[in-house]
Design a protein around this motif. Sequence first.
Motif, mmCIF file in Angstrom:
data_model
loop_
_atom_site.group_PDB
_atom_site.id
_atom_site.type_symbol
_atom_site.label_atom_id
_atom_site.label_comp_id
_atom_site.label_asym_id
_atom_site.label_seq_id
_atom_site.Cartn_x
_atom_site.Cartn_y
_atom_site.Cartn_z
ATOM 1 N N PRO A 138 -70.085 -8.638 -31.925
ATOM 2 C CA PRO A 138 -68.752 -8.151 -32.290
ATOM 3 C C PRO A 138 -67.881 -7.980 -31.046
ATOM 4 C CG PRO A 138 -70.330 -6.365 -32.388
ATOM 5 C CD PRO A 138 -71.109 -7.615 -32.114
ATOM 6 N N VAL A 139 -66.562 -8.053 -31.244
ATOM 7 C CA VAL A 139 -65.646 -7.886 -30.111
ATOM 8 C C VAL A 139 -65.407 -6.416 -29.787
ATOM 9 C CG1 VAL A 139 -64.484 -10.089 -30.466
ATOM 10 C CG2 VAL A 139 -63.585 -8.029 -31.559
ATOM 11 N N GLU A 140 -65.676 -5.534 -30.750
ATOM 12 C CA GLU A 140 -65.514 -4.106 -30.496
ATOM 13 C C GLU A 140 -66.435 -3.294 -31.395
ATOM 14 O OE1 GLU A 140 -61.558 -2.738 -31.410
ATOM 15 O OE2 GLU A 140 -61.651 -3.468 -33.454
ATOM 16 N N LEU A 143 -61.328 11.744 -34.634
ATOM 17 C CA LEU A 143 -60.925 10.996 -33.452
ATOM 18 C C LEU A 143 -61.626 9.639 -33.447
ATOM 19 C CD1 LEU A 143 -59.167 11.398 -30.937
ATOM 20 C CD2 LEU A 143 -61.193 12.253 -29.767
ATOM 21 N N VAL A 144 -60.871 8.590 -33.138
ATOM 22 C CA VAL A 144 -61.432 7.244 -33.082
ATOM 23 C C VAL A 144 -61.963 7.000 -31.668
ATOM 24 C CG1 VAL A 144 -60.944 4.771 -33.286
ATOM 25 C CG2 VAL A 144 -59.856 6.405 -34.858
ATOM 26 N N TRP A 145 -63.225 6.608 -31.597
ATOM 27 C CA TRP A 145 -63.862 6.225 -30.338
ATOM 28 C C TRP A 145 -64.049 4.731 -30.398
ATOM 29 C CZ3 TRP A 145 -66.698 9.634 -26.717
ATOM 30 C CH2 TRP A 145 -66.371 10.976 -26.901
ATOM 31 N N ARG A 146 -63.916 4.062 -29.245
ATOM 32 C CA ARG A 146 -63.918 2.598 -29.255
ATOM 33 C C ARG A 146 -64.542 2.044 -27.968
ATOM 34 N NH1 ARG A 146 -60.273 -0.344 -32.323
ATOM 35 N NH2 ARG A 146 -59.178 1.583 -32.719
ATOM 36 N N SER A 147 -65.103 0.867 -28.109
ATOM 37 C CA SER A 147 -65.576 0.098 -26.964
ATOM 38 C C SER A 147 -65.163 -1.339 -27.167
ATOM 39 C CB SER A 147 -67.101 0.177 -26.846
ATOM 40 O OG SER A 147 -67.558 -0.707 -25.853
ATOM 41 N N ALA A 148 -64.335 -1.855 -26.275
ATOM 42 C CA ALA A 148 -63.894 -3.244 -26.383
ATOM 43 C C ALA A 148 -64.982 -4.207 -25.962
ATOM 44 C CB ALA A 148 -62.647 -3.482 -25.535
ATOM 45 N N VAL A 149 -65.916 -3.735 -25.194
ATOM 46 C CA VAL A 149 -67.068 -4.518 -24.784
ATOM 47 C C VAL A 149 -68.269 -3.826 -25.402
ATOM 48 C CG1 VAL A 149 -68.429 -5.354 -22.841
ATOM 49 C CG2 VAL A 149 -65.953 -5.086 -22.601
ATOM 50 N N GLY A 150 -69.101 -4.571 -26.135
ATOM 51 C CA GLY A 150 -70.240 -3.961 -26.829
ATOM 52 C C GLY A 150 -71.018 -3.012 -25.965
ATOM 53 N N PRO A 151 -71.583 -1.956 -26.593
ATOM 54 C CA PRO A 151 -72.340 -0.965 -25.836
ATOM 55 C C PRO A 151 -73.582 -1.528 -25.213
ATOM 56 C CG PRO A 151 -72.460 -0.527 -28.190
ATOM 57 C CD PRO A 151 -71.546 -1.695 -27.994
#
Length: 171
Positions: free
Chosen positions: A129-131, A163-171
């Motif tokens: 996935p991309v995020e 709250l939205v938490w996000r990672s643009a690069v997979g964990p």
Amino acid sequence: MKVETAPAIATERLVLSRLARHDVDDLVAMLVKPALYRYIGDAPASAVEAGHRVERWLGGSVDPDLLWINYVARVRDDGRFVGLAQATVRRARASCEVAYLVDPSVQRHGFGAEMMTGFCAELRETLNPVEFIAHIHPGHVASEGVAKAIGLTPTADRVDGELVWRSAVGP
């Protein structure tokens, strides 16, 4: 009943496998516990409501653009039920929204972070996935720690008060 013999995901202490019919009783038992709802909102599910929820998870999404992935985590040594790791994958955007539940009887032992680290690594490897995205109740320190462990950071966005938490690069 057919029981999966090889784990889909193995971590140091846990084995995660796709949700199956033989997991229903453990999930229902967790979903009726009031302590589970402290931060996720809603009232505890009745046994009937919990059973219906698990059946929906088993059935999967009816939307062809959404893929529901549900894994049950158990302690490697004794098979004790720990919790549920979930992902909703939006195929068109290649985004992966993750969530988890840890049975209140085994909380505060680091199982959430361990379960989700293994789960997200598998998702990254198989789906690319991309995020990754998670919605976390403000002040839920345990879930914030899990989000950090899988490489997510908080954003200014909120969804239903979370709250939205996000990672643009997979964990």
